[in-house]
Structure formats: C-alpha cells, structure tokens
Design a protein around this motif. Structure first.
Motif, PDB file in Angstrom:
ATOM      1  N   GLU B 160      34.410  -8.849   6.681  1.00 40.04           N
ATOM      2  CA  GLU B 160      32.978  -8.684   6.427  1.00 40.04           C
ATOM      3  C   GLU B 160      32.131  -9.807   7.040  1.00 40.04           C
ATOM      4  O   GLU B 160      32.536 -10.973   7.019  1.00 40.04           O
ATOM      5  N   ASN B 161      30.962  -9.425   7.547  1.00 37.22           N
ATOM      6  CA  ASN B 161      29.894 -10.366   7.951  1.00 37.22           C
ATOM      7  C   ASN B 161      30.315 -11.412   8.983  1.00 37.22           C
ATOM      8  O   ASN B 161      29.923 -12.563   8.890  1.00 37.22           O
ATOM      9  N   ARG B 184      32.430  -1.197  12.532  1.00 36.53           N
ATOM     10  CA  ARG B 184      31.144  -0.693  12.039  1.00 36.53           C
ATOM     11  C   ARG B 184      31.045  -0.710  10.520  1.00 36.53           C
ATOM     12  O   ARG B 184      29.964  -0.774   9.952  1.00 36.53           O
ATOM     13  N   HIS B 185      32.200  -0.659   9.847  1.00 37.66           N
ATOM     14  CA  HIS B 185      32.209  -0.636   8.380  1.00 37.66           C
ATOM     15  C   HIS B 185      31.933  -2.005   7.763  1.00 37.66           C
ATOM     16  O   HIS B 185      31.782  -2.098   6.556  1.00 37.66           O
ATOM     17  N   ASN B 187      29.754  -4.784   8.660  1.00 35.19           N
ATOM     18  CA  ASN B 187      28.546  -5.566   8.903  1.00 35.19           C
ATOM     19  C   ASN B 187      28.732  -6.761   9.850  1.00 35.19           C
ATOM     20  O   ASN B 187      28.396  -7.887   9.509  1.00 35.19           O
ATOM     21  N   THR B 189      28.132  -9.141  13.384  1.00 30.34           N
ATOM     22  CA  THR B 189      27.123  -9.406  14.414  1.00 30.34           C
ATOM     23  C   THR B 189      27.886  -9.632  15.718  1.00 30.34           C
ATOM     24  O   THR B 189      28.730 -10.532  15.789  1.00 30.34           O
ATOM     25  N   CYS B 208      25.656   1.026  18.510  1.00 34.45           N
ATOM     26  CA  CYS B 208      25.361  -0.100  17.620  1.00 34.45           C
ATOM     27  C   CYS B 208      24.039   0.135  16.878  1.00 34.45           C
ATOM     28  O   CYS B 208      23.935  -0.109  15.673  1.00 34.45           O
ATOM     29  N   GLN B 211      24.391   2.738  14.205  1.00 35.19           N
ATOM     30  CA  GLN B 211      25.210   2.286  13.071  1.00 35.19           C
ATOM     31  C   GLN B 211      24.642   1.013  12.427  1.00 35.19           C
ATOM     32  O   GLN B 211      25.307   0.422  11.570  1.00 35.19           O
ATOM     33  N   ASN B 212      23.464   0.596  12.857  1.00 33.26           N
ATOM     34  CA  ASN B 212      22.867  -0.650  12.362  1.00 33.26           C
ATOM     35  C   ASN B 212      23.763  -1.866  12.563  1.00 33.26           C
ATOM     36  O   ASN B 212      23.873  -2.717  11.682  1.00 33.26           O
ATOM     37  N   ILE B 213      24.416  -1.918  13.708  1.00 33.35           N
ATOM     38  CA  ILE B 213      25.236  -3.082  14.032  1.00 33.35           C
ATOM     39  C   ILE B 213      24.372  -4.035  14.874  1.00 33.35           C
ATOM     40  O   ILE B 213      23.797  -3.633  15.880  1.00 33.35           O
ATOM     41  N   LYS B 214      24.292  -5.298  14.416  1.00 34.22           N
ATOM     42  CA  LYS B 214      23.468  -6.273  15.143  1.00 34.22           C
ATOM     43  C   LYS B 214      24.216  -6.749  16.391  1.00 34.22           C
ATOM     44  O   LYS B 214      25.430  -6.957  16.348  1.00 34.22           O
TER      45      LYS B 214
END
Lengths: 155, 327
Positions: B160-161, B184-185, B187, B189, B208, B211-214
């Motif tokens: 994560e993150n 993608r699951h 979060n 960057t 991206c 899928q709201n991927i930064k």
C-alpha cells in the motif's frame, strides 16, 4: 404516384413475407450478404445495388423472402453497416422496423490486425469485446490489441 | 449415477488458469503472496508428489524455465516438456490446440512460454488441465509480475501507498506495464523515467487516470529525482528499440544507475530489475544494501511454487497444514 416512380419501385419486386434490408451503403452490400449468410439461403433473395438514395448517395437494398433475422444475426452488421434498417414484412405490409444494435462481443466476424495474435496463427474463431460503443473501439479477447470498428477487416 | 461429464467437471472444478494478472482481485493477489511466503519458509515439500508438470517452451527462456522446473521439483512433481519448439511437433505443423490436448493426456498442469500473443489464453480455453502463462510474446508475463509483487511486499512490508519509480524502456517493457495493472489495488504513486522515444505509452497513462493512479513523468535520471523512491524498478534500454540511432547514442548512458546516485535514497528503498541486465545497473551497485535484483529472482521460485499450487486447487490452508515438508 407517377408512372415513372412506379417503374422505379418495381426495380425490386415486393415480397409477401420476409425482411427488406434497406439503406445499405452500396460498397457494403455484398459484405452484408456474407455476414448474414444469404448466399446459403434457399428462399428467394433479391439483391439490388447502386440505387439513388437521398440519405446516403448510393445504396443497396436486399429483400429476403420468408426469413426473419435474430437480434444476434442483425448485430453482426454493426461493423460494416451500422445504419441499415430492416423492414419486417408480413402480408406485403411493413409490420416492424429494426435497426442494428452494437453488441458487447463479436465472434468470428472481424480479423485481429496484430499479425502476432494467436487468432492469426491458429485455425480458430476471433473474439472481440466492444469496449467503447460510442467511438466503436474493439479489443481482441486474446492479445488485447484495440482497433477501430470502421477500419476492420472481416474474417 | 454420475455421468462422465459430471465426473470431469468435478475433477476440474478447482482448476484455475494463471494467464494474466489483470483479472486477479486484490484479495487473490494477497492470497498468492501469503502462499509464496509459506514456500519461502519451507520450499521443499512433497505437495505435488505423483503429479506431472509439463513445461512447453516454444521459445527459449532458460531463466524462466529453470525457475518453473525448480519450483515443480522442489514440490515433488515430475517434469516433462521441451525447451525449444524446434524439438517438438510444432516444426511439423501441429496446431497449438493439438499439442495442448495431447500433453493434457499426460500432465496435470502446463506452464507454457510462447512467442505468439494470446497463446496462453487460447490454450487455457481448450485444455482440460490448468494452463500457466510463462510469457506470451510482448503480451503478458504474469509469473514475473507475481514475483515482483512478492519482492515489493517482502521488502516494504506492504503493497500500500508506495512510491514506485520505473526506469528505462517503458514503451516495450511488459513487466512495467503488468506492474501498473497489478498495483492498481494498492494506491501507488508511479514515476516514469524514460527517454522520449521509450516513454510510457498513452494507453497506460490513460489507464492510470481511469484507475486514479498518481504518476509523474521525468526524462532526467539522477540522485534527486529518485530520492523519494521506495522501489526503483530498472529495465534495459535496448539499441534495437530505437528508430533514431542518434537518439540512442545520446541517451544510452543516461539511464544507468550508479552507486554514487544512491546518496539521497530512502533507507527502505530497493532496486529491482527483471534481469538479465546488461549495463543499466553498474556493477558497483551490486554490493549496496539497496540492491535487490538477485534476491528478486530467487523470489521467483517461491512465487512459482505458489502458482503451481493455486492452479491445482491447493489452498493456503493446505500449505499451512502440510505434513510433507522436507527440512
């Protein structure tokens, strides 16, 4: 109706029962014949082509006696002639007008344009997912390559 | 009375193909990672005793094949197969379908490498036994992706993150594309560091966004750019990928990681690479504590042991309660 118009009408004979496929872009008429398998039918089929059309310039028209197409069969036309109209005829009357609906999936209709795709290297059916119906984008089920519906090559 | 088709359905009910990582849920990915962890603790077992694993390699890939075959051997399975299509009936013109059906008569699971894209998906549709994709052309290489995820999880304690920096050939590199899809699951960057000609393709940048991927893009590659990285994923910049050889000459030494670029790196940062490397990681990096690419390849063994068990319907509980461990 003037006698001139009457003569024009009679270029293609009326049918008692069956389907009249109208507004086919003239250059696509024979692809429609192939996609609907009309060459294999044993009922009367009348094919007319390069008739004047106010809507699309030159059009094809196909009359198929005693044959009513399923929604699945009709959806096959979405890749070559999405704007055709199918008139359902019963007792010489148009009882229903059907238009082509873009399906979610196309099986065995379109070739994949990726030469390295398994579908071009193995005797098998192609499968495409329609990922964008508005812009007409197809995605190969096997290699994931995308192509535009208007530019496809038929199997 | 049960019919033949009932019986065969029952036999293959737990069959899973492992063809792509794109359709795996977050839970499924974490489950496979837990499995790999168990195999890292105890890699040698007899969980697959009595099973036959087929490795069908239509193009040579010694590294991947040895990893799959070692995984099968360490679980007690027997291995059959070929390492080059020239040695098989393909050279006589046999279809993939026929080869797969024939081998399905002999083996319990097939790991297949093919130069044709979508071959594994198709094989999975026609085979009565599970198919593992060991790479299909430029398309997918999901076992590499799982070992990458396991390596990230193991070194960072989480998926994560994280800040993940992808460096080099981002246009053709399928491992970096799979990594974006699989992450993608969680979060992440992403930072894409590449020469213009090998930049991340638009379709992945669009992905991206969907899928709201930064992500951020860079063409420079230096100690400041990578200072916030948790994972630095290096790939090879290959000369044959360039249409403009002047451009290649200009950038060929830009995307090389050297030890003197690691001064600002986070302590937890790990350097990964799908291997083989040529010159994109200088040899002086090998002894740096951030270097992880050799261990990463070892994780491939545990990931592939997990994949074999997953495809054959062996559960995490089966693995945890396994009495066949060989110490």
């Amino acid at each position: 109706m003037s006698s001139m118009e009457n003569k024009k009408e009679r270029l293609v004979a009326a049918i008692e029962n069956g389907t009249v496929i109208d507004h086919i872009p003239a250059e696509k008429t024979y692809q429609v014949v192939g996609l609907l398998g009309l060459d294999k039918l044993t009922t009367p089929v009348t094919i007319g082509n390069y008739f004047a059309s106010k809507r699309i310039g030159k059009k094809g028209i196909i009359k198929v006696s005693d044959k009513f197409f399923t929604t699945e069969e009709i959806s096959r036309l979405s890749v070559v002639a999405p704007k055709v109209v199918l008139n359902i005829i019963k007792d010489f009357e148009v009882v229903e007008k059907k238009t082509v609906e873009t399906p979610d999936e196309l099986r065995g209709i379109v070739k994949c344009n990726n030469p390295k795709c398994i579908t071009n290297n193995e005797p098998m059916q192609t499968v495409f997912h329609v990922v964008d119906k508005v812009d007409g984008i197809l995605k190969c089920h096997y290699c994931d390559k995308e192509q535009e519906m208007g530019k496809v090559e038929l199997c | 009375m049960k019919t033949n088709s009932d019986l065969s359905k029952q036999k293959y009910m737990e069959k899973h193909n492992f063809v792509t990582i794109a359709d795996l849920s977050k839970e499924r990915i974490l489950y496979l990672i837990q499995m790999a962890r168990e195999f890292e603790r105890h890699p040698n077992r007899e969980l697959l005793k009595g099973k036959v694993v087929a490795t069908l390699f239509y193009e040579p890939s010694t590294r991947t094949r040895l990893s799959f075959e070692t995984a099968a051997n360490r679980l007690g399975a027997k291995v059959i197969g070929f390492s080059d299509a020239k040695a098989s009936s393909v050279s006589k013109g046999e279809t993939l379908k026929d080869t797969i059906l024939m081998v399905s008569n002999y083996a319990d699971v097939i790991a297949m490498r093919h130069y044709i894209e979508g071959a594994a998906q198709y094989a999975g549709e026609v085979a009565p036994i599970p198919i593992i994709n060991a790479g299909d052309g430029a398309h997918m290489h999901p076992s590499q992706c799982l070992l990458d995820l396991y390596s990230i999880y193991k070194t960072q304690g989480t998926l994560e993150n994280l800040n993940i920096y992808l460096v080099g050939d981002l246009k053709y590199g399928r491992t970096v594309h799979s990594l974006i899809t699989a992450m993608r699951h969680f979060n992440p960057t992403f930072h894409f560091i590449a020469p213009k000609e090998l930049a991340m393709p638009n379709e992945y940048k669009l992905y991206c966004k969907e899928q709201n991927i930064k992500y951020q893009e860079h063409t420079a590659f230096n100690d400041k750019i990578i200072a916030d990285a948790d994972i630095l994923y290096m790939t090879r910049v290959q000369k044959e990928r360039f249409s403009d050889l002047m451009e290649y000459e200009r950038v060929k030494n830009v995307y090389i990681l050297r030890r003197n670029m690691l001064g600002l790196a986070r302590e937890n940062m790990k350097i990964m690479h799908p291997l083989p490397r040529v010159n994109e990681i200088a040899y002086d990096v090998d002894d740096d504590p951030h270097a992880y690419y050799i261990q990463q390849a070892q994780n491939g063994l545990y990931a592939r042991e997990a994949i074999f068990c997953y495809t054959l319907g062996i559960t995490l509980d089966d693995i945890r309660n396994d009495k066949t461990i060989i110490d």
